[in-house]
Each structure stands twice: as C-alpha cells, then as structure tokens.
Design a protein around this motif. Structure first.
Motif, PDB file in Angstrom:
ATOM      1  N   LYS A   1       1.229  -0.840  -0.127  1.00 55.29           N
ATOM      2  CA  LYS A   1       0.101   0.110   0.254  1.00 55.29           C
ATOM      3  C   LYS A   1       0.835   1.549  -0.014  1.00 55.29           C
ATOM      4  O   LYS A   1       1.804   1.705   0.773  1.00 55.29           O
ATOM      5  CB  LYS A   1      -1.337  -0.357   1.202  1.00 55.29           C
ATOM      6  CG  LYS A   1      -1.777  -0.949   1.231  1.00 55.29           C
ATOM      7  CD  LYS A   1      -2.770  -1.023  -0.077  1.00 55.29           C
ATOM      8  CE  LYS A   1      -3.709  -1.792   0.208  1.00 55.29           C
ATOM      9  NZ  LYS A   1      -4.045  -3.082  -1.110  1.00 55.29           N
ATOM     10  N   TYR A   2       0.312   1.930  -0.671  1.00 59.00           N
ATOM     11  CA  TYR A   2       1.040   3.339  -0.189  1.00 59.00           C
ATOM     12  C   TYR A   2      -0.089   3.985   0.054  1.00 59.00           C
ATOM     13  O   TYR A   2      -0.975   4.711   0.774  1.00 59.00           O
ATOM     14  CB  TYR A   2       0.767   3.768  -1.552  1.00 59.00           C
ATOM     15  CG  TYR A   2       0.964   5.899  -2.106  1.00 59.00           C
ATOM     16  CD1 TYR A   2       1.836   6.039  -1.532  1.00 59.00           C
ATOM     17  CD2 TYR A   2      -0.489   6.516  -2.673  1.00 59.00           C
ATOM     18  CE1 TYR A   2       2.001   7.833  -1.681  1.00 59.00           C
ATOM     19  CE2 TYR A   2      -0.356   8.606  -2.297  1.00 59.00           C
ATOM     20  CZ  TYR A   2       1.504   8.480  -1.783  1.00 59.00           C
ATOM     21  OH  TYR A   2       1.183  10.018  -1.995  1.00 59.00           O
ATOM     22  N   SER A   3       0.774   4.798   1.222  1.00 49.64           N
ATOM     23  CA  SER A   3      -0.007   5.475   2.405  1.00 49.64           C
ATOM     24  C   SER A   3       0.591   7.292   3.056  1.00 49.64           C
ATOM     25  O   SER A   3      -0.444   8.070   2.608  1.00 49.64           O
ATOM     26  CB  SER A   3      -0.129   5.244   3.792  1.00 49.64           C
ATOM     27  OG  SER A   3      -1.330   5.884   4.966  1.00 49.64           O
TER      28      SER A   3
ATOM     29  N   GLY B   1       8.138   7.671   3.995  1.00 47.03           N
ATOM     30  CA  GLY B   1       8.932   6.285   5.173  1.00 47.03           C
ATOM     31  C   GLY B   1       8.171   6.482   6.383  1.00 47.03           C
ATOM     32  O   GLY B   1       8.841   6.367   6.861  1.00 47.03           O
ATOM     33  N   PHE B   2       7.234   7.081   6.473  1.00 44.86           N
ATOM     34  CA  PHE B   2       6.879   7.135   7.702  1.00 44.86           C
ATOM     35  C   PHE B   2       5.731   6.754   8.347  1.00 44.86           C
ATOM     36  O   PHE B   2       5.304   6.980   9.894  1.00 44.86           O
ATOM     37  CB  PHE B   2       6.313   8.602   8.187  1.00 44.86           C
ATOM     38  CG  PHE B   2       7.355   9.407   7.561  1.00 44.86           C
ATOM     39  CD1 PHE B   2       8.404  10.075   8.073  1.00 44.86           C
ATOM     40  CD2 PHE B   2       7.116  10.853   6.891  1.00 44.86           C
ATOM     41  CE1 PHE B   2       9.662  11.079   8.269  1.00 44.86           C
ATOM     42  CE2 PHE B   2       8.099  12.096   6.348  1.00 44.86           C
ATOM     43  CZ  PHE B   2       8.948  11.982   7.261  1.00 44.86           C
TER      44      PHE B   2
ATOM     45  N   GLY C   1       4.702   2.739   7.160  1.00 41.20           N
ATOM     46  CA  GLY C   1       4.871   1.413   6.823  1.00 41.20           C
ATOM     47  C   GLY C   1       4.125   0.530   6.245  1.00 41.20           C
ATOM     48  O   GLY C   1       4.588  -0.869   5.980  1.00 41.20           O
ATOM     49  N   ALA C   2       3.036   1.391   5.627  1.00 41.88           N
ATOM     50  CA  ALA C   2       2.202   0.712   5.062  1.00 41.88           C
ATOM     51  C   ALA C   2       3.058   0.047   3.917  1.00 41.88           C
ATOM     52  O   ALA C   2       2.052  -1.293   2.830  1.00 41.88           O
ATOM     53  CB  ALA C   2       1.317   1.405   4.656  1.00 41.88           C
ATOM     54  N   CYS C   3       3.808   0.223   2.796  1.00 42.14           N
ATOM     55  CA  CYS C   3       4.177  -0.290   1.707  1.00 42.14           C
ATOM     56  C   CYS C   3       4.999  -0.913   2.073  1.00 42.14           C
ATOM     57  O   CYS C   3       6.218  -0.992   1.088  1.00 42.14           O
ATOM     58  CB  CYS C   3       4.561   1.021   0.934  1.00 42.14           C
ATOM     59  SG  CYS C   3       6.625   2.043   2.288  1.00 42.14           S
TER      60      CYS C   3
ATOM     61  N   LEU D   1      11.091  -0.219   3.359  1.00 44.80           N
ATOM     62  CA  LEU D   1      10.145   1.197   3.053  1.00 44.80           C
ATOM     63  C   LEU D   1      10.291   0.430   1.665  1.00 44.80           C
ATOM     64  O   LEU D   1      11.018   0.896   1.051  1.00 44.80           O
ATOM     65  CB  LEU D   1      10.331   2.100   3.814  1.00 44.80           C
ATOM     66  CG  LEU D   1       9.691   1.911   4.994  1.00 44.80           C
ATOM     67  CD1 LEU D   1       9.724   3.309   5.530  1.00 44.80           C
ATOM     68  CD2 LEU D   1       8.381   1.587   5.780  1.00 44.80           C
TER      69      LEU D   1
ATOM     70  N   CYS E   1       8.617   2.409  -0.322  1.00 47.60           N
ATOM     71  CA  CYS E   1       8.246   4.093  -1.255  1.00 47.60           C
ATOM     72  C   CYS E   1       9.836   4.266  -1.428  1.00 47.60           C
ATOM     73  O   CYS E   1       9.511   5.102  -2.041  1.00 47.60           O
ATOM     74  CB  CYS E   1       7.431   4.309   0.170  1.00 47.60           C
ATOM     75  SG  CYS E   1       7.625   4.993   1.352  1.00 47.60           S
TER      76      CYS E   1
HETATM   77  S1  FES Z   1       4.061   4.701   2.281  1.00 47.10           S
HETATM   78 FE1  FES Z   1       3.721   4.939   4.006  1.00 47.10          FE
HETATM   79  S2  FES Z   1       6.542   4.252   4.735  1.00 47.10           S
HETATM   80 FE2  FES Z   1       6.024   4.181   2.509  1.00 47.10          FE
END
Ligand code: FES
Ligand code: FES
Lengths: 722, 159
Positions: free
Chosen positions: B38-40, B44-45, B47-49, B59, B61
């Motif tokens: 996922k992209y959130s 880098g803040f 962890g969704a990716c 990470l 992203c």
């Molecule tokens: S999308 Fe949030 S850390 Fe990569």
C-alpha cells in the motif's frame, strides 16, 4: 438538528428515469434469480421515488442465487467499522441461512438501495431495521412457496440453514435455492411479518470474526487505488501552496519533455497524466506554477480570538427553567473556557478515485463514505444523467467523516472525460492534509453554579464552532441554556475557518464532552466530592448511573477528591443514544511533559448488540485514536498554508502509546441497536484531562495537551489558554 | 535512461525495464499490478508499503528499483505457502487485528521480519520493533497479541 443534516445532491433534477428497463435490471443483478419481484420497476426508478428513504421492496436488499448463496445489498460502505459482518449476521439471522452463505455488496449505486452515506454511527441503527424487515418478509414468502411446493401447511414446517422441511418428516424438504430457481415470482406481503425476538437469535448477538479478515490479510482486498483498468492513467494535479492563494501563471514546458506525458488544463485545473503514478509525480514537480500569496492571516495562535470574533447570534440547542432563577439559587459559581485545535482525519488510505467513461456512461470506483452523493456530484460535473453514473465503493481505508465529500471523485471523472482514458486520482499525503476537512477548532464557555447541597442549579453553555452534538445536559440541572454559534458544517463554515472543516469521528461531541466533563470535575473539586460520587449525586438517569457503576466496578480503584496524585479520571456521555462511561489512569513524566496513559476502561450501553466482538474492536479503536487529539494532534497552519504535511510532524498514536484497554458491554437487548463506531472516542478528551488534573492538580483547558503545554503549565502552576 | 532489472518476486523471476531511480513501490503497484503493497505516506513514515527484500523488512516507497536487482522480494501476495495462510495471517484473523485493513499488509510483513530475528518476542520487544508502523484504526493491542500467537504457532511448527 442542523449539524446532522446531510445536504443531498438534487437527485430529482438530475434523474432521467425510464431508460433502465426490467430486463436490464435483471441483467445487472447477475446470474441469480430475483425472487418475489412485485413490480416492473428498476432499482433506479424505485430509488428515484424514495430518494430520501430506504426502498420497501425487499428485493432491493437481498438476492438468493441458484447456488443457494445469499447476496446482501447495502448502500453503506465498509471502512473498518465492521458492518460488513454485522449486516451479514442480521440478514442470516432473519432469513435463517448460514452466516457463511452470505455475500455482501456495499456502496454500489447501481446495485444497492439508496443511502445518504456512512457516518454518525448510524449504519446498524438505521439500515438494520429495514434489512431485518426485508429478510423477514422474504423468509415468510419462501415459507408460502414451500407450503405450495411440499403441499404441507406452513405451520407444519420449519426452516434451518436455508432449507424448509416438514417438521415430522425432515426428508420432505426444499431449499430456498430450489424454490426460487428458474422461477419468476412476484409476490409481496400486504402485512409485514414481525422480525424475530432477540431471544430466538443464534447468529445475531454472537461474537463474530470479521468476514473481510481473509481478504485483508492476503492483500486481496481491493481499495479504490487498487483498481487497474486497461489504458488507465494516473493523474497528478497542481495545487495551491495555501488556501486562498491564486494561480499567477503556469509553465508546463519542462514537464512536456517527459515521455508519454499528457498535460490537461481545464480552467484552473492543471493536471499531468501518465501510465505510472511516480512518473506523473515527477512531471508535476517540473511544472512551474507561481501563486499569489493567500490573504488569510490566521495561525494557531490567533485562531481562537478570530473565531470568537467571527461569531454572532447563537442558536438555542436546548433550555429549561430560567437562568436568573438558577443563579439566585447558587451558592458557588464557576466560569471556565475550554479550547481545542484543528484535528486531521489522517486516514491511512488517501482520497482516491478511478473513473472510466464510455459514451454517456461513467463508472467511478471511489474511496468515499457517500457513494450516492458522489454519484450526484459526478453526474452534475459531467452533465450526465444520474442513472448513467455508477459509483462503486471498494473497501475504504478509514473515513472518520473525512470522506463524506468527493472532490477527488469529480477530479477523476473530469480528467477521464478530458483525456478520454480511464484515470486514477490518488491524493498524496500532502494533498490529504491540505484538503482535509478538519475537526474545527472550537471554544466552549461554561458558567454554572452549585447550591449548598452540591446540586448543579444552573448551566449556561456557549459553544463556538464545535457543533451541538452531545451538548444537551444529562445531569439534573433545573435551569440551563445551551447555545451554539455554528457547527462543523453549518454556519460560520467557510467564512470563519481558513480552510475546510467537517465532521470528524464523533463530530461536535469530542469537544463538548471534553468541556462538559472537565467542568463537572471543576465543580466536584469545589464540592469536596470525588468525581464519581459527584456525578452520581447529580444524576437521576438510570442508564447513565448504570454505565458509570459498571465502569467503576471494572476499573476497581477508588476515586478520591482530586487531585489525589493517583492520576485517575472519569468521563461519561450520551452519544446519540449510546451511553458510555470511561475511566483512565495516567502517569506524567514532569521533566518531559509527557502523559502516559496506562489504562482505559470503557463501559458502553449501545442497546441490542449484533456483534459483541465488533463493538469491542470499535471501542478499542476509539480509545486509541482518541489519544491523538488528547496528546498531540493539532494541525499547524499559517497564512492559509497547512504546515503539517506528513506523519513526521503530525503525530498520531503508535504502538508505544497503547494503554491497556478493557471494555464492558452492558446487556440491553430490549433497546434497538444504537451506534458504536464513534461513541467511545468522544469521552477521551474529558477522561484524560480529568486524569491529568488528578495527577498534577492542573486543569488543562486546551487540547491537545502537548508536552510543551504540560511543561508550561507545570512551570506556571496553571494552564495557558492557547 | 531505462535499464533492465531482474529479481525474484514471490518465488518467480521477474524482469522490469525502467528508470533505475523509480521506487519499488510504484514498480510493484503500477508496472507489475501487485496492489497488496500500500501507498499511504509515501515518505517513509508509516510502514504501509513494507515488503521483504532478502527477508529484511524494507519501505518500498523509499527503495529504488535498481537496488533490488538480483534480490528476493516478498510482498503480502507471496506470503501464503501453496494457498495455505502464513501463521501471521491466520493470527491476524483470529485476533481480528485489523479494521479497515489498509495497514495490514505492512504490519504482517513487519512482524514477519521481527519474528525471523526474534522468534519469541516479548510484548515490549514487539512494540519497539513495530513502532514505525502506523494503524489509524487503533488495532495495536490486537496486533501485539496476533504476533505473539503467530510466534507460538511457528515455534510449534519448527519443533
Ligand atoms: S508509504 Fe508510508 S512508509 Fe512507505
Ligand atoms: S486497520 Fe485501518 S489503519 Fe490499521
């Protein structure tokens, strides 16, 4: 109530009924047999007629397939709150089919009955009754059909797991699927059959695991941004740096050099489109688009004064007795002000939509809490008739009120039309913060008085911009008046705040309960009573007393007159019919100014409970999310700019913040189900500030209680009002 | 300049020709149409990716595709073993350790990485290891329980 009012898109104007005929409707419904079809109307036509209510025809809610699986249709959406499970439980219960034979289709404007939107903890409360009614009617008609089929009187038959059988001869049986298969049945009951009494329930009321669990742990669950269409382009749009900033000019020449990039300008919208999202990002970075600065001069420091100054009038939310008489009865009076800053929704999934246009028809997959509203918005923006617009809502990655409006939906639809390609618009985190409709900054002034018996005799409440929900007193207060000077969406809206504000999980109530329950503690202290004792002393509402006592029992610690140094807090409230009491224990690191919430107990009476596991999950989520607005969450802004752009500066709760959370669900099945997705968050401001007072003897009057504010308060021996 | 990269993705070799500095997240989500990652926050803040690269949680992203050349990448789609759920997946379901489910793939892969390094973490160790993973729905306590349950199951499988 004004705040609650949903402003509907004008469906009447945009509806052009009559093009979707019955055959098409059946096709739309897929392979299964539509049972008991009474009239030749399409769902769209029915929806047109009852556009502000749920349809009568139960076919709108359920369908039994040839394979025996039952599909349930709901215009609500699933964003984590768990109705995907509780609706399936209600349907399975009422229809007498196994829970695992139910499939849910939600938030699809072509397939599901009209719905205003998913907010206000209303899904179960308002959609539950018609759903149950539809299933009960279907079940009754199926019984009639079975009686004819088996040539047996209905009273001599029973149903289990979708199979109707003769009680004395269970081999003589017929399944729902066999009854409906290949038949066109048009039967409707004149008199609505009763729904089951809760004492007969075997599926509803039982703790049930999430039905979407598997899809979500395997990555199969689709969100709007996961939709892939052939030829789809990702669009990125030029945004102003500040609210109120005007575009001066634009130079797209550098971006034009990127291979396969498409640039679209439509009035003020400048977008770059590419088959890869990150390449579109890069192109966006190459566009030179200087803006005039915003004329807005507000920031976090000036906002409260500005808000107070912009208020006028004041509407009476509720009143009783006569304030002057009340004041004459008071032996002690209190005059306090409470503030909270702007708070973001910060959903994990940014606003996203994918739009596809074929001829005069549009299909849009959207992360929205209000698909039918989005449908109207798209129809209007494209000049299409309403029924030629289909909005499909996949799983939504949280809403909390932030996905009620659909700017990104319209953007995707317009760009799909202009580019003649399917288009995905997925906001970046920065856009998400910029266009968020924040929980409004708000000010609450309370003047009150106690008589010599420590009874509250008057209560004068001035609410600036929080919204009036949960501001009606439930304590015994003979003389009171509650005034509201504008809510989260009502008066004051655009002119007052420098940017958009809107409903935020438990709208209005978070601020009101924080102020009310803080103020109750102020009076308890003055009365020389402990906060639990003082509340019970001023309450006659039995339900409220019951939740307070239930929470106290679970909490298992005794309260003393504050500040006791123990760090215990209480807050209770009535959120749209759900009663709850929360108790918490905090520890404070005075050097760092940090509040550590150790433990939270929440007792809730939400009427009949459909899925106790689901309710507990919601309470835990509310408690956790609520820590954010208590401790850190405050949108920083200046001159129309939103200074918080990501989770590095905008701190939301993390693993290490977690208190131990204990929940108590009161048994109250006689009362119809109330909401449970929001209530528990609304008591967090009150319970934590009260616990902080009990710990350090300082009444914090501004949320969030950041380390800086705590340290300042400890230094000065009192809280600042900024 | 575009370049060609080969890597192992969920047990299969893939070859992508693209610009080296593009982030793996977008190559997965848009070029390879694997949308479980996922992209959130994109920076880098959150962890969704999260994906696993050579069994390390990364990470995506923030991870340029050029660095993935020759490595093994596991996304949430690749965690099942011949259609059998990984103990972490089962435990997340068992504890209902999710609501909207948007953070879930990242949470599960982050936890996977933790359990490889520390097969029997205490809840304090879980909190420390998972601190960078955000769940707006507030499922943290249940996620901690799920990770502990999965640790037990995996211990049983090993012995
Ligand atoms: S999308 Fe949030 S850390 Fe990569
Ligand atoms: S389950 Fe929704 S963010 Fe974690």
């Amino acid at each position: 109530m004004k705040d609650d009012e949903f402003i509907p898109f004008d469906l009447e104007k945009n509806l052009n009924p009559g093009t979707l005929d019955r055959r098409e409707f059946l096709k739309l419904m897929g392979g299964g047999i539509v049972i008991l079809f009474t009239v030749g109307d399409s769902l769209a036509l029915q929806q047109a007629r009852r556009r502000r209510g749920y349809p009568e025809d139960f076919n709108a809610y359920l369908r039994i397939g040839e394979d025996g699986r039952v599909t349930c249709f709901s215009g609500k959406i699933e964003m984590g709150q768990g109705v995907i499970t509780s609706f399936a439980q209600m349907l399975a219960e009422e229809l007498d089919v196994p829970l695992n034979s139910v499939d849910m289709i939600m938030g699809d404007t072509s397939l599901c009955p009209w719905d205003a939107g998913t907010f206000g903890s209303r899904s179960t409360k308002y959609f539950g009754p018609p759903l149950r009614q539809a299933a009960a009617e279907a079940r009754t008609v199926l019984f009639q059909l079975a009686a004819e089929h088996l040539r047996t009187a209905q009273e001599k038959m029973k149903v289990k797991d979708g199979i109707i059988f003769v009680t004395k001869n269970p081999e003589k049986k017929v399944s729902y699927a066999q009854l409906t298969k290949g038949k066109k049945i048009e039967r409707h009951l004149e008199k609505k059959p009763p729904i089951k009494h809760y004492s007969q329930h075997t599926i509803s009321g039982k703790p049930t695991d999430r039905l979407d669990g598997r899809a979500k742990v395997t990555g199969e669950a689709k969100f709007a941004g996961d939709i892939r269409l052939p030829g789809m382009l990702y669009a990125r749009i030029v945004r102003p740096p500040a609210h109120g900033a005007k575009l001066k000019n634009v130079d797209t020449s550098a971006a034009e050099n990127i291979k396969d990039i498409q640039i679209i300008r439509n009035e003020d919208m400048i977008a770059v489109l590419h088959k890869h999202r990150d390449v579109a990002d890069k192109a966006l970075g190459l566009i030179k688009a200087p803006f005039e600065p915003s004329t807005n001069t507000q920031d976090n420091k000036s906002i409260f004064k500005h808000l107070k100054g912009s208020a006028s009038g004041g509407e009476i939310v509720t009143e009783a007795g006569n304030l002057d008489e009340g004041k004459a009865l008071a032996s002690k009076t209190f005059d306090e002000v409470y503030f909270n800053h702007y708070v973001a929704h910060a959903p994990p999934e940014n606003h996203t939509a994918v739009a596809k246009i074929e001829g005069d028809k549009a299909t849009v997959w959207a992360s929205t809490q209000a698909p039918f509203r989005a449908q109207g918005d798209v129809a209007q923006a494209l000049g299409f008739s309403l029924q030629n617009v289909r909005v499909i809502t996949p799983f939504v990655g949280c809403g909390f009120g932030g996905k009620n409006s659909g700017r990104q939906v319209v953007e995707a639809a317009l760009l799909a039309k202009l580019s003649e390609k399917p288009v995905q618009v997925a906001w970046s985190r920065k856009e998400e913060f910029f266009y968020d409709t924040f929980r409004p900054a708000a000010i609450i002034e309370i003047r009150s008085g106690l008589n010599s018996l420590n009874q509250i005799v008057f209560w004068e409440y001035h609410n600036y911009f929080a919204g009036s929900r949960s501001s009606q007193p439930f304590y015994n207060i003979p003389h009171h008046r509650v005034l509201s000077y504008g809510g989260w969406g009502g008066r004051g809206g655009g002119r007052t705040h420098p940017f958009g504000v809107g409903a935020w999980r438990g709208p209005g109530s978070n601020t009101n309960v924080f102020a009310i329950e803080s103020h109750i503690d102020v009076m308890a202290k003055s009365a020389g009573m402990d906060p639990l004792e003082f509340r019970l002393h001023n309450l006659t509402d039995k339900r409220m007393k019951k939740v307070l006592n239930a929470a106290a029992e679970k909490f298992g610690r005794s309260f003393s007159e504050a500040p006791s140094g123990k760090g215990y807090g209480i807050a209770c409230t009535d959120y749209l019919g759900t009663y709850l009491a929360t108790m918490a224990e905090v520890k404070i690191d005075e050097k760092k100014g940090e509040i550590r919430v150790e433990r939270v107990v929440c007792a809730q009476d939400t009427g009949e409970v459909i899925n106790p596991e689901g309710v507990r999950i919601q309470i835990e989520g509310c408690v956790t999310m609520g820590l954010g607005y208590c401790l850190t969450e405050e949108i920083r802004f200046k001159n129309g700019r939103i200074l918080d752009e990501n989770f590095d500066t905008y701190e939301i709760p993390r693993f290490s913040w977690q208190p131990k959370i204990e929940t108590v669900l009161l048994d109250n099945p006689e009362m119809p189900p109330q909401g449970c997705g929001e209530p528990a968050i609304t008591s967090m401001g009150g319970v934590i500030t009260n616990a902080v007072y009990d710990a350090i003897g300082i009444r914090m009057s501004v949320l969030p209680m950041t380390p800086a504010r705590i340290k300042e308060a400890l230094r000065n021996g009192r809280a600042a009002t900024q | 300049m575009e370049k060609t990269f080969n890597f192992n993705l969920n047990g299969k070799t893939v070859r992508v020709t693209t610009s080296p500095e593009r982030m793996l997240l977008w190559v997965l989500r848009s070029d390879l149409e694997l949308t479980g990652t996922k992209y959130s926050c994109g920076e880098g803040f959150c962890g969704a990716c999260t994906v696993l690269i050579n069994d390390e949680a990364v990470l995506s992203c923030q991870y340029p595709v050029q660095e993935v050349n020759g490595k093994e990448v596991t996304t949430i789609e690749g965690l099942q073993d011949n259609g059998k759920l990984h103990p972490l997946q089962t435990a997340f379901m068992l504890h209902n350790a999710l609501q909207c489910g948007f953070c879930t793939p990242g949470m599960i892969l982050g936890a996977h990485n933790l359990l490889l390094k520390n097969p029997q973490p205490t809840s304090k160790e879980i909190v420390e290891a998972m601190e960078g993973y955000l769940c707006r729905c507030g499922s943290y306590n249940r996620i901690i329980e799920a990770i502990q349950t999965a640790a037990q199951t995996m211990k049983g499988q090993r012995s």
